[in-house]
Design a protein around this motif. Structure first.
Motif, PDB file in Angstrom:
ATOM      1  N   ARG A   1       3.207   9.807   2.048  1.00 13.31           N
ATOM      2  CA  ARG A   1       3.877   8.988   2.025  1.00 13.31           C
ATOM      3  C   ARG A   1       3.374   8.465   2.734  1.00 13.31           C
ATOM      4  O   ARG A   1       3.235   7.823   4.117  1.00 13.31           O
ATOM      5  CB  ARG A   1       5.126  10.237   2.628  1.00 13.31           C
ATOM      6  CG  ARG A   1       5.445  10.819   3.261  1.00 13.31           C
ATOM      7  CD  ARG A   1       6.902  11.637   3.226  1.00 13.31           C
ATOM      8  NE  ARG A   1       7.456  12.514   2.945  1.00 13.31           N
ATOM      9  CZ  ARG A   1       8.360  13.039   2.809  1.00 13.31           C
ATOM     10  NH1 ARG A   1       9.298  12.145   3.201  1.00 13.31           N
ATOM     11  NH2 ARG A   1       8.614  13.979   1.925  1.00 13.31           N
ATOM     12  N   GLY A   2       4.593   6.752   2.433  1.00 14.16           N
ATOM     13  CA  GLY A   2       4.856   5.929   3.411  1.00 14.16           C
ATOM     14  C   GLY A   2       4.309   4.933   1.968  1.00 14.16           C
ATOM     15  O   GLY A   2       3.513   5.142   1.141  1.00 14.16           O
ATOM     16  N   LEU A   3       4.862   3.445   2.482  1.00 16.34           N
ATOM     17  CA  LEU A   3       4.716   2.075   1.976  1.00 16.34           C
ATOM     18  C   LEU A   3       5.099   1.021   2.658  1.00 16.34           C
ATOM     19  O   LEU A   3       5.602   0.676   3.285  1.00 16.34           O
ATOM     20  CB  LEU A   3       5.896   2.360   0.485  1.00 16.34           C
ATOM     21  CG  LEU A   3       5.259   1.656  -0.156  1.00 16.34           C
ATOM     22  CD1 LEU A   3       6.975   1.479  -1.520  1.00 16.34           C
ATOM     23  CD2 LEU A   3       5.454  -0.730   0.034  1.00 16.34           C
ATOM     24  N   LEU A   4       3.743   0.649   3.038  1.00 19.27           N
ATOM     25  CA  LEU A   4       3.599  -0.852   3.503  1.00 19.27           C
ATOM     26  C   LEU A   4       3.098  -1.815   3.029  1.00 19.27           C
ATOM     27  O   LEU A   4       2.675  -2.101   2.205  1.00 19.27           O
ATOM     28  CB  LEU A   4       2.567  -0.451   4.750  1.00 19.27           C
ATOM     29  CG  LEU A   4       2.050  -1.456   5.235  1.00 19.27           C
ATOM     30  CD1 LEU A   4       3.033  -1.656   7.267  1.00 19.27           C
ATOM     31  CD2 LEU A   4       0.731  -2.148   6.049  1.00 19.27           C
TER      32      LEU A   4
ATOM     33  N   LYS B   1       0.970  -1.175   0.420  1.00 18.09           N
ATOM     34  CA  LYS B   1       0.316   0.428   0.067  1.00 18.09           C
ATOM     35  C   LYS B   1       0.933   1.307   0.238  1.00 18.09           C
ATOM     36  O   LYS B   1       1.993   1.590   0.995  1.00 18.09           O
ATOM     37  CB  LYS B   1      -1.158   0.209   1.731  1.00 18.09           C
ATOM     38  CG  LYS B   1      -1.663  -1.335   1.540  1.00 18.09           C
ATOM     39  CD  LYS B   1      -2.997  -1.825   2.842  1.00 18.09           C
ATOM     40  CE  LYS B   1      -3.160  -2.512   2.310  1.00 18.09           C
ATOM     41  NZ  LYS B   1      -2.279  -3.658   3.104  1.00 18.09           N
ATOM     42  N   SER B   2       0.306   1.926  -1.004  1.00 17.75           N
ATOM     43  CA  SER B   2       1.913   3.285  -1.536  1.00 17.75           C
ATOM     44  C   SER B   2       1.162   4.605  -1.163  1.00 17.75           C
ATOM     45  O   SER B   2      -0.126   4.464  -1.758  1.00 17.75           O
ATOM     46  CB  SER B   2       2.271   3.396  -2.760  1.00 17.75           C
ATOM     47  OG  SER B   2       2.611   4.656  -3.328  1.00 17.75           O
ATOM     48  N   GLY B   3       1.458   5.755  -0.418  1.00 16.67           N
ATOM     49  CA  GLY B   3       0.990   7.176  -0.299  1.00 16.67           C
ATOM     50  C   GLY B   3       1.074   7.599  -1.961  1.00 16.67           C
ATOM     51  O   GLY B   3       1.526   7.471  -2.756  1.00 16.67           O
ATOM     52  N   VAL B   4       0.278   8.526  -2.185  1.00 18.16           N
ATOM     53  CA  VAL B   4       0.358   9.085  -3.598  1.00 18.16           C
ATOM     54  C   VAL B   4       1.257   9.745  -4.143  1.00 18.16           C
ATOM     55  O   VAL B   4       1.401   9.379  -5.603  1.00 18.16           O
ATOM     56  CB  VAL B   4      -1.144  10.241  -3.329  1.00 18.16           C
ATOM     57  CG1 VAL B   4      -1.618  10.138  -4.372  1.00 18.16           C
ATOM     58  CG2 VAL B   4      -2.598   9.667  -3.429  1.00 18.16           C
TER      59      VAL B   4
END
Ligand SMILES: NC(=O)c1ccc[n+]([C@@H]2O[C@H](COP(=O)([O-])OP(=O)(O)OC[C@H]3O[C@@H](n4cnc5c(N)ncnc54)[C@H](OP(=O)(O)O)[C@@H]3O)[C@@H](O)[C@H]2O)c1
Length: 345
Positions: free
Chosen positions: A239-242, A177-180
């Motif tokens: 931002r962020g990527l899980l 799952k990624s931020g835009v």
């Protein structure tokens, strides 16, 4: 001081490079390039940098490469490979944040990126810039292919398992799952506020272009061909990527055993933090940093390992990892300019 330039300085990863490099003690920033913003001042296009930079954006050319020691390319894929041969000829070292030199096979690149590779001979000398796997090869490299954001999170989540005989490597499922900001600064319908806000969307299932990159690196570790199921999602965050990865185990493995494997694999790594058992990765705990947090669990009922990793897509997934690579290439401490803790909340 090392002379550093950035091509694509006005995009999200270019601006992030600037934010980090301005505090880096060993570098001097020389030239910034753009395409649609040529002739403007960088502070006009990236107002967050006002007061730190007062430079006019120029067009990318071999002249830019002649004036620096290291050139970061924060350009769209296919644009990088149109420029890299001339830039290397001009004599600088290149760290390419695009996907153009990440895949070792020009054929695979052509299949997934739907365009033939323009200089397959240069692919051979590019080093895949994931320091945790390729540190020694990165040091002398002339061209480093900085990894993609999804591959960084997925490969770090799975690398410790790939040489274990008790892993069913054919069963890997990767949910990310990624931020835009992962889609860059250019406009697109899917990333407009009204489309992305209050919504979680799967996309590119079974055909996302980061799939062969993940498979290439996991196959290299396993010593055999690995295919994965990779499902990316767009999240309503900046931002962020899980990543949550699932792998079947061919024998009973305890949670402690799995955790020990990860703790040992990453014990010397300055930017990978393995959580204690019962703690899982969270994007807000790595935001603005070069860290990758990893949390592991065994679903004992189903004999399956579940591994979570969190990175900041613009940092360990792009710009700060590029600086980690630059540090290695320059022979300075790998953590230089990258040791600030994450921002929280
Ligand atoms: N965003 C992420 O989280 C992330 C993570 C890992 C890797 N990457 C990769 O890093 C690269 C940059 O990503 P980004 O998110 O920073 O993209 P972006 O925000 O869209 O920025 C692209 C940059 O490239 C410049 N540019 C566009 N077309 C050009 C051309 N034909 N010639 C020269 N310069 C050109 C743009 O200049 P103007 O603004 O002046 O048009 C801008 O500075 C991409 O390959 C991307 O896949 C991104």
């Amino acid at each position: 001081m090392i002379k550093v330039s950035i091509a694509g300085a006005t995009g999200y990863t270019g601006i992030e490079l600037l934010r980090l490099l301005v505090k880096h003690p060993e570098v001097e920033i020389v030239t910034l390039t753009a395409e649609s913003h040529i002739g403007k001042n960088i502070a006009e296009v990236a107002p967050s940098l006002r007061g730190h930079f007062d430079q006019t954006l120029v067009k990318l050319s071999p002249e830019v490469a002649r004036g620096c020691d290291v050139l970061f390319l924060a350009l769209p894929h296919t644009t990088s490979m149109q420029n890299v041969p001339e830039l290397l000829k001009a004599g600088c070292r290149v760290i390419d944040l695009s996907a153009d030199y990440r895949l070792k096979s020009a054929q695979v690149y052509g299949d997934w990126y739907k365009t033939p590779h323009l200089n397959p001979e240069i692919i051979k000398e590019a080093v895949y810039g994931l320091p945790e796997l390729h540190r020694e090869a990165i040091r002398p490299a002339r061209l480093v292919a900085n990894p993609g954001c999804y591959p960084t999170g997925a490969i770090l989540a799975l690398a410790p398992l790939m040489t274990e005989s008790w892993v069913d490597a054919a069963s890997i499922v990767i949910d990310s799952k990624s931020g835009v900001s992962g889609a860059g600064r250019k406009l697109s319908q899917a990333t407009q506020f009204c489309e992305a806000n209050e919504s979680v969307a799967a996309y590119g299932l079974g055909e996302h272009r980061h799939t062969p990159e993940i498979e290439q690196e996991l196959s290299g570790l396993a010593g055999k061909g690995i295919t994965v199921s990779f499902s990316p999602h767009l999240m309503p965050m900046t931002r962020g990527l899980l990543t949550t990865a699932y792998v079947n185990l061919t024998k009973r493995v305890s949670r402690d055993e799995l955790h020990d494997r990860y703790a040992k694999f990453y014990e010397q790594e300055p930017f990978v933090r393995v959580h204690t058992l019962g703690q899982y990765a969270n994007t807000s705990h790595v935001s603005g940093s070069n860290l990758c947090d990893i949390g592991v669990q065994v679903d004992v009922r189903n004999q399956r390992a579940i591994v979570t990793s969190a990175i900041d897509n613009l940092m360990k997934g792009a710009s700060s990892q590029a600086i980690q690579n630059m540090n290695l290439m320059l022979g300075i401490a790998e953590t230089t300019g990258l040791d600030a803790p994450p921002q929280f909340p």
